[in-house]
Design a protein around this motif. Structure first.
Motif, PDB file in Angstrom:
ATOM      1  N   ASN A  26       3.815  -5.859  -5.848  1.00 32.93           N
ATOM      2  CA  ASN A  26       4.008  -7.101  -6.149  1.00 32.93           C
ATOM      3  C   ASN A  26       2.891  -7.720  -6.273  1.00 32.93           C
ATOM      4  OD1 ASN A  26       4.507  -6.715  -3.158  1.00 32.93           O
ATOM      5  ND2 ASN A  26       4.215  -8.885  -3.401  1.00 32.93           N
ATOM      6  N   ASP A  61       9.437  -1.165   3.209  1.00 33.97           N
ATOM      7  CA  ASP A  61       8.367  -1.761   3.972  1.00 33.97           C
ATOM      8  C   ASP A  61       7.798  -0.271   4.368  1.00 33.97           C
ATOM      9  OD1 ASP A  61       6.949  -2.085   6.459  1.00 33.97           O
ATOM     10  OD2 ASP A  61       8.121  -3.998   6.965  1.00 33.97           O
ATOM     11  N   VAL A  62       6.780  -0.002   4.116  1.00 37.36           N
ATOM     12  CA  VAL A  62       6.123   1.358   4.404  1.00 37.36           C
ATOM     13  C   VAL A  62       5.564   1.426   5.835  1.00 37.36           C
ATOM     14  CG1 VAL A  62       3.724   0.983   3.619  1.00 37.36           C
ATOM     15  CG2 VAL A  62       4.801   3.313   3.080  1.00 37.36           C
ATOM     16  N   ASN A  86      -0.295   2.563  -2.228  1.00 33.87           N
ATOM     17  CA  ASN A  86      -1.083   1.393  -2.683  1.00 33.87           C
ATOM     18  C   ASN A  86      -1.082   0.312  -1.293  1.00 33.87           C
ATOM     19  OD1 ASN A  86      -2.636  -0.792  -4.419  1.00 33.87           O
ATOM     20  ND2 ASN A  86      -0.419  -1.665  -3.864  1.00 33.87           N
ATOM     21  N   SER A  97     -10.319   2.986   0.284  1.00 31.89           N
ATOM     22  CA  SER A  97     -11.361   1.989   0.223  1.00 31.89           C
ATOM     23  C   SER A  97     -12.898   2.382   0.458  1.00 31.89           C
ATOM     24  CB  SER A  97     -11.130   0.673   1.358  1.00 31.89           C
ATOM     25  OG  SER A  97     -12.317   0.092   1.355  1.00 31.89           O
ATOM     26  N   TRP A 144     -14.665  -3.258  -5.605  1.00 24.29           N
ATOM     27  CA  TRP A 144     -14.267  -4.472  -5.246  1.00 24.29           C
ATOM     28  C   TRP A 144     -13.735  -5.282  -6.321  1.00 24.29           C
ATOM     29  CZ3 TRP A 144     -19.986  -5.285  -3.551  1.00 24.29           C
ATOM     30  CH2 TRP A 144     -20.249  -4.530  -2.461  1.00 24.29           C
ATOM     31  N   ALA A 145     -12.267  -5.720  -5.971  1.00 26.23           N
ATOM     32  CA  ALA A 145     -11.554  -6.092  -7.046  1.00 26.23           C
ATOM     33  C   ALA A 145     -10.914  -7.850  -6.611  1.00 26.23           C
ATOM     34  CB  ALA A 145     -10.360  -5.591  -7.351  1.00 26.23           C
ATOM     35  N   VAL A 200      -7.738  -9.864  -0.937  1.00 22.82           N
ATOM     36  CA  VAL A 200      -9.242 -10.206  -0.788  1.00 22.82           C
ATOM     37  C   VAL A 200      -9.176 -11.649  -0.362  1.00 22.82           C
ATOM     38  CG1 VAL A 200     -11.585 -10.366  -1.961  1.00 22.82           C
ATOM     39  CG2 VAL A 200     -10.327  -7.953  -1.837  1.00 22.82           C
TER      40      VAL A 200
HETATM   41  N1  LIG Z   1      -9.006  -5.529  -3.775  1.00 21.84           N
HETATM   42  C1  LIG Z   1     -10.089  -4.842  -3.257  1.00 21.84           C
HETATM   43  O1  LIG Z   1     -11.132  -4.866  -3.579  1.00 21.84           O
HETATM   44  C2  LIG Z   1      -9.707  -3.494  -2.569  1.00 21.84           C
HETATM   45  C3  LIG Z   1     -10.861  -2.613  -2.328  1.00 21.84           C
HETATM   46  C4  LIG Z   1     -10.484  -1.229  -1.507  1.00 21.84           C
HETATM   47  C5  LIG Z   1      -9.152  -1.122  -1.211  1.00 21.84           C
HETATM   48  N2  LIG Z   1      -8.306  -1.902  -1.731  1.00 21.84           N
HETATM   49  C6  LIG Z   1      -6.892  -1.426  -1.477  1.00 21.84           C
HETATM   50  O2  LIG Z   1      -6.141  -1.669  -2.619  1.00 21.84           O
HETATM   51  C7  LIG Z   1      -4.751  -1.883  -1.812  1.00 21.84           C
HETATM   52  C8  LIG Z   1      -4.095  -2.900  -2.693  1.00 21.84           C
HETATM   53  O3  LIG Z   1      -5.129  -4.117  -2.221  1.00 21.84           O
HETATM   54  P1  LIG Z   1      -4.942  -5.525  -2.819  1.00 21.84           P
HETATM   55  O4  LIG Z   1      -6.504  -5.796  -2.949  1.00 21.84           O
HETATM   56  O5  LIG Z   1      -4.249  -5.516  -4.241  1.00 21.84           O
HETATM   57  O6  LIG Z   1      -4.331  -6.401  -1.980  1.00 21.84           O
HETATM   58  P2  LIG Z   1      -3.026  -7.491  -1.799  1.00 21.84           P
HETATM   59  O7  LIG Z   1      -3.121  -8.440  -3.112  1.00 21.84           O
HETATM   60  O8  LIG Z   1      -2.915  -8.141  -0.527  1.00 21.84           O
HETATM   61  O9  LIG Z   1      -1.818  -6.473  -2.279  1.00 21.84           O
HETATM   62  C9  LIG Z   1      -1.528  -5.340  -0.979  1.00 21.84           C
HETATM   63  C10 LIG Z   1       0.071  -5.350  -1.489  1.00 21.84           C
HETATM   64  O10 LIG Z   1       0.617  -4.311  -0.208  1.00 21.84           O
HETATM   65  C11 LIG Z   1       1.799  -5.021   0.288  1.00 21.84           C
HETATM   66  N3  LIG Z   1       2.210  -4.478   1.572  1.00 21.84           N
HETATM   67  C12 LIG Z   1       1.527  -4.911   2.559  1.00 21.84           C
HETATM   68  N4  LIG Z   1       2.203  -4.069   3.557  1.00 21.84           N
HETATM   69  C13 LIG Z   1       3.107  -3.541   3.143  1.00 21.84           C
HETATM   70  C14 LIG Z   1       4.183  -2.769   3.752  1.00 21.84           C
HETATM   71  N5  LIG Z   1       4.234  -2.456   5.032  1.00 21.84           N
HETATM   72  N6  LIG Z   1       5.110  -2.226   3.072  1.00 21.84           N
HETATM   73  C15 LIG Z   1       5.096  -2.533   1.631  1.00 21.84           C
HETATM   74  N7  LIG Z   1       4.191  -3.409   1.071  1.00 21.84           N
HETATM   75  C16 LIG Z   1       3.197  -3.859   2.050  1.00 21.84           C
HETATM   76  C17 LIG Z   1       1.713  -6.282  -0.202  1.00 21.84           C
HETATM   77  O11 LIG Z   1       3.108  -6.976   0.064  1.00 21.84           O
HETATM   78  P3  LIG Z   1       3.195  -8.434   0.453  1.00 21.84           P
HETATM   79  O12 LIG Z   1       2.923  -9.305  -0.918  1.00 21.84           O
HETATM   80  O13 LIG Z   1       4.643  -8.430   0.628  1.00 21.84           O
HETATM   81  O14 LIG Z   1       2.285  -8.818   1.417  1.00 21.84           O
HETATM   82  C18 LIG Z   1       1.037  -6.379  -1.238  1.00 21.84           C
HETATM   83  O15 LIG Z   1       2.007  -6.260  -2.494  1.00 21.84           O
HETATM   84  C19 LIG Z   1      -4.826  -1.786  -0.436  1.00 21.84           C
HETATM   85  O16 LIG Z   1      -4.473  -0.693  -0.113  1.00 21.84           O
HETATM   86  C20 LIG Z   1      -6.250  -2.102  -0.261  1.00 21.84           C
HETATM   87  O17 LIG Z   1      -6.658  -1.603   0.977  1.00 21.84           O
HETATM   88  C21 LIG Z   1      -8.423  -3.117  -2.269  1.00 21.84           C
END
Ligand SMILES: NC(=O)c1ccc[n+]([C@@H]2O[C@H](COP(=O)([O-])OP(=O)(O)OC[C@H]3O[C@@H](n4cnc5c(N)ncnc54)[C@H](OP(=O)(O)O)[C@@H]3O)[C@@H](O)[C@H]2O)c1
Length: 323
Positions: free
Chosen positions: A51, A101-102, A128, A178, A236-237, A242
């Motif tokens: 989402n 909820d994973v 993810n 990451s 980094w997105a 973030v």
């Molecule tokens: N953005 C970056 O630069 C970056 C860099 C390295 C790695 N990552 C990785 O990419 C993935 C996505 O990150 P993002 O940046 O897109 O962050 P985000 O916008 O915070 O998205 C994280 C997603 O994970 C969901 N989530 C968290 N805990 C959960 C659970 N227990 N069960 C089901 N869903 C859950 C959140 O749901 P809610 O909306 O309900 O909280 C949200 O939909 C993550 O694994 C992150 O570590 C991101």
């Protein structure tokens, strides 16, 4: 060595350039071609945390290639909102929101049963969902939250969807790790971060490293079933995650951050490209396999990787056999 390979390595080693939007900007000049339109038609792709941010971009990317996407979200309301936003861009997308909820391991058999009830085959499972809590937190079942969300939940869900992934014939699992994991080694002596002062980025990076090596073990485990398992890092997105968890970092790097689509690109590519079926157990970034350690102090021994696997098996009770 071709100039593109030298430049690619230089981008990787510089970290800042490779992880930023400059990475895909340059690399798309030589990286493998985009998957063919419709290459996921007839396939089902399940994405946790679909989402927001990268998960939402992955759901949209898979749907754009023709997949039916199961958006596994812990809030069906937030999932429905994201689904509506994707549909505004892609009115024909086949998107479904399922509660998941994973980090709640006890609920995952029900999640998998519900999915199996609607589809006998799953092309891909994308782990993810991610969190970086500001303080050490535990799930109601008493598991450290980043470990449950990034490692134990994905481990159990992979096992529970093993049969539908195998039945697809070209099944794939992708762990969204990451680049932060490069800073940490496997800490099997303290997997739940009970010792020392808790640091959110360290807890996050430790469990992201676990994802990379867990993917290697799952790749071996599922090889006979012709299911490929990959880990990747998105660079980094700029995502809501973030914005919330790393506001200082975002302020510093803002103009150089990738879009969510650029961050999700390699995941979507792995789901559809031939390389995603032909290889397994590798760590990817910008459509190329990458090293999992640059410093010897962060490289795990095979014994530590096995220890991680046994830990996950013990904590979840599955799979009952290995190797
Ligand atoms: N953005 C970056 O630069 C970056 C860099 C390295 C790695 N990552 C990785 O990419 C993935 C996505 O990150 P993002 O940046 O897109 O962050 P985000 O916008 O915070 O998205 C994280 C997603 O994970 C969901 N989530 C968290 N805990 C959960 C659970 N227990 N069960 C089901 N869903 C859950 C959140 O749901 P809610 O909306 O309900 O909280 C949200 O939909 C993550 O694994 C992150 O570590 C991101």
């Amino acid at each position: 060595m071709p100039f593109s390979a030298i430049l690619d390595q230089a981008l990787d080693r510089s970290v800042v350039l490779g992880f930023s939007r400059i990475g895909p900007l340059l690399r798309r000049g030589w990286w493998p071609p985009d998957p063919a339109p419709g290459s996921l038609s007839g396939s089902v792709v399940a994405v946790t945390g679909a989402n927001s941010g990268l998960g939402k971009a992955t759901a949209a990317g898979a749907a754009r290639l023709g997949a039916q996407v199961r958006m596994l979200c812990r809030s069906v309301e937030r999932g429905a909102q994201a689904r509506a936003e994707i549909l505004r861009e892609l009115p024909d997308a086949d998107l479904h929101v399922d509660r998941c909820d994973v980090s709640d391991l006890a609920s995952l058999p029900e999640v998998a049963d519900a999915l199996r009830a609607v589809t006998p085959r799953v092309r891909a499972l994308v782990h993810n969902a991610g969190v970086m809590p500001p303080e050490r937190a535990e799930t109601p079942a008493g598991l450290e939250l980043t470990l449950a969300t990034h490692v134990l939940g994905p481990h159990l869900l992979t096992h529970l969807l093993r049969a539908p992934l195998a039945d697809d014939g070209a099944g794939r699992v992708v762990f969204v790790a990451s680049g932060g994991m490069y800073t940490q080694r496997l800490r099997m002596d303290d997997p739940e971060y009970t010792e020392g002062e808790y640091s959110p980025p360290v807890a996050y990076a430790r469990t992201k490293r676990m994802q990379v090596h867990l993917a290697e073990s799952w790749a071996r485990e599922l090889a006979a079933e012709r299911v490929s398992v990959h880990s990747m890092h998105p660079g980094w997105a700029d995502t809501p995650g973030v914005q919330t968890s790393l506001p200082g970092f975002r302020k510093l790097t803002g103009p150089f951050l990738r879009s969510a689509e650029e961050g999700a690109d390699t995941t979507v590519w792995l789901l559809a490209a031939e390389e995603g079926a032909r290889t397994s157990g590798l760590f990817w970034h910008d459509r190329a396999p990458r090293r999992t350690s640059y410093l010897s102090r962060t490289a795990p021994t095979p014994g530590e990787v096995d220890e991680l696997w046994r830990f996950c098996v013990d904590e979840t009770g599955v799979p009952p056999r290995f190797p």
